[in-house]
Design an enzyme around this catalytic site. Sequence first.
Site, PDB file in Angstrom:
ATOM      1  N   GLY A  61       1.788   7.112   2.693  1.00 24.93           N
ATOM      2  CA  GLY A  61       1.766   6.813   1.261  1.00 24.93           C
ATOM      3  C   GLY A  61       1.778   5.313   1.064  1.00 24.93           C
ATOM      4  O   GLY A  61       2.622   4.758   0.369  1.00 24.93           O
ATOM      5  N   ILE A  94      -3.215   9.133  -0.273  1.00 23.43           N
ATOM      6  CA  ILE A  94      -3.911  10.324  -0.769  1.00 23.43           C
ATOM      7  C   ILE A  94      -4.862  10.003  -1.928  1.00 23.43           C
ATOM      8  O   ILE A  94      -5.844  10.706  -2.146  1.00 23.43           O
ATOM      9  CB  ILE A  94      -2.880  11.409  -1.165  1.00 23.43           C
ATOM     10  CG1 ILE A  94      -3.523  12.785  -1.171  1.00 23.43           C
ATOM     11  CG2 ILE A  94      -2.198  11.089  -2.481  1.00 23.43           C
ATOM     12  CD1 ILE A  94      -2.534  13.924  -1.125  1.00 23.43           C
ATOM     13  N   ASP A 154       7.148   8.878  -3.750  1.00 21.91           N
ATOM     14  CA  ASP A 154       7.267   9.500  -5.075  1.00 21.91           C
ATOM     15  C   ASP A 154       8.564  10.313  -5.129  1.00 21.91           C
ATOM     16  O   ASP A 154       8.841  11.102  -4.229  1.00 21.91           O
ATOM     17  CB  ASP A 154       6.057  10.409  -5.334  1.00 21.91           C
ATOM     18  CG  ASP A 154       4.762   9.612  -5.445  1.00 21.91           C
ATOM     19  OD1 ASP A 154       4.825   8.455  -5.902  1.00 21.91           O
ATOM     20  OD2 ASP A 154       3.695  10.139  -5.066  1.00 21.91           O
ATOM     21  N   THR A 179       5.923  -4.634  -0.044  1.00 17.08           N
ATOM     22  CA  THR A 179       5.058  -3.625  -0.664  1.00 17.08           C
ATOM     23  C   THR A 179       4.984  -3.858  -2.172  1.00 17.08           C
ATOM     24  O   THR A 179       5.874  -4.468  -2.766  1.00 17.08           O
ATOM     25  CB  THR A 179       5.532  -2.175  -0.399  1.00 17.08           C
ATOM     26  OG1 THR A 179       6.641  -1.883  -1.250  1.00 17.08           O
ATOM     27  CG2 THR A 179       5.900  -1.962   1.057  1.00 17.08           C
TER      28      THR A 179
HETATM   29  N1  SAM Z   1       4.487   2.682  -0.196  1.00 16.24           N
HETATM   30  C1  SAM Z   1       3.827   1.997  -1.293  1.00 16.24           C
HETATM   31  C2  SAM Z   1       4.672   0.876  -1.821  1.00 16.24           C
HETATM   32  O1  SAM Z   1       5.845   0.779  -1.434  1.00 16.24           O
HETATM   33  O2  SAM Z   1       4.161   0.071  -2.607  1.00 16.24           O
HETATM   34  C3  SAM Z   1       3.440   2.977  -2.396  1.00 16.24           C
HETATM   35  C4  SAM Z   1       4.549   3.693  -3.109  1.00 16.24           C
HETATM   36  S1  SAM Z   1       3.952   4.849  -4.343  1.00 16.24           S
HETATM   37  C5  SAM Z   1       5.343   5.124  -5.369  1.00 16.24           C
HETATM   38  C6  SAM Z   1       3.770   6.355  -3.401  1.00 16.24           C
HETATM   39  C7  SAM Z   1       2.397   6.498  -2.809  1.00 16.24           C
HETATM   40  O3  SAM Z   1       2.342   7.651  -1.967  1.00 16.24           O
HETATM   41  C8  SAM Z   1       1.316   6.676  -3.836  1.00 16.24           C
HETATM   42  O4  SAM Z   1       0.304   5.711  -3.613  1.00 16.24           O
HETATM   43  C9  SAM Z   1       0.806   8.096  -3.617  1.00 16.24           C
HETATM   44  O5  SAM Z   1      -0.556   8.257  -3.944  1.00 16.24           O
HETATM   45  C10 SAM Z   1       1.083   8.291  -2.144  1.00 16.24           C
HETATM   46  N2  SAM Z   1       1.223   9.689  -1.688  1.00 16.24           N
HETATM   47  C11 SAM Z   1       1.922  10.665  -2.306  1.00 16.24           C
HETATM   48  N3  SAM Z   1       1.862  11.806  -1.582  1.00 16.24           N
HETATM   49  C12 SAM Z   1       1.109  11.550  -0.489  1.00 16.24           C
HETATM   50  C13 SAM Z   1       0.676  12.324   0.617  1.00 16.24           C
HETATM   51  N4  SAM Z   1       1.012  13.616   0.733  1.00 16.24           N
HETATM   52  N5  SAM Z   1      -0.078  11.746   1.574  1.00 16.24           N
HETATM   53  C14 SAM Z   1      -0.434  10.439   1.451  1.00 16.24           C
HETATM   54  N6  SAM Z   1      -0.062   9.661   0.424  1.00 16.24           N
HETATM   55  C15 SAM Z   1       0.703  10.198  -0.544  1.00 16.24           C
END
Ligand code: SAM
Length: 243
Positions: free
Chosen positions: A40, A64, A140, A217
């Site tokens: 993610g 994703i 998330d 991040t």
């Molecule tokens: N890690 C990054 C940061 O700290 O800036 C992003 C945090 S963001 C709140 C969570 C991210 O996880 C989102 O970009 C979302 O699209 C991704 N995500 C959620 N479920 C996922 C999954 N099953 N596989 C891959 N990515 C996922």
Amino acid sequence: SDHQLQVPLHPSHKDWSAHFPAFAEDLKSGTKGVEMADVGCGFGGLIMSLAPRFPDTLMLGMEIRPQVTQYVSDKITGLRALSAKENGDKEHKVPAKLPNQGDGKGAYQNASVIRANAMKFLPNFFHKGQLKKIFFLFPDPHFKARKHKARIITQTLLSEYAYVLAPNAMLFQITDVPDLYNWMQMHLEKHPLFERVPDEELSDDDQAALSCVKSETEEGKKVTRNGGGRQWATWRRIPDPTT
Ligand code: SAM
């Protein structure tokens, strides 16, 4: 939805050379593989900050959302081109703004991203024991109780993560949501294949990784801007008990 995702049937079916062309030979001979995964990864700040610090380690963001994945991919392409130009340009008078990988190729060759649902397909991408570090940064929160099963850390998923992690590999997690922090602690403490490592006992490499985790991040920067608190913990993958 998931049916549009490209998932290899087995990790050996995945050709990583398109992702890491500068390492194509090593990938082909099997002397190198992806060793760090940011699950993610969002806009990719962690991978971008770790890549120059660990220039010989292949690292992968997994995201994703298609547009976000494309953004990270374009950004890496841009950074590679810029760095290669700075390294190759002998007339260049100003000091290089980007780190030099030392091999004339420039930096960021070791960073890449894929679009993937990391909750479903991790063992399709990575062999047993392949990863040395895995990151779950500001995942998330899925606040509602009926949505908790969608959280990225659960007993079942931890067993999957343990499978792709090498013995003594490290798992990093951070969040600004206290309820999610407690949830992740509870699941990690309960799981027989993970043990917590206090910050002060981390190796130098892991300390360096942790400082990126805390500050590099996009989500982490947003939390800092808004004056929010963050809680993090680092965990070691305990080697399988010998029988
Ligand atoms: N890690 C990054 C940061 O700290 O800036 C992003 C945090 S963001 C709140 C969570 C991210 O996880 C989102 O970009 C979302 O699209 C991704 N995500 C959620 N479920 C996922 C999954 N099953 N596989 C891959 N990515 C996922």
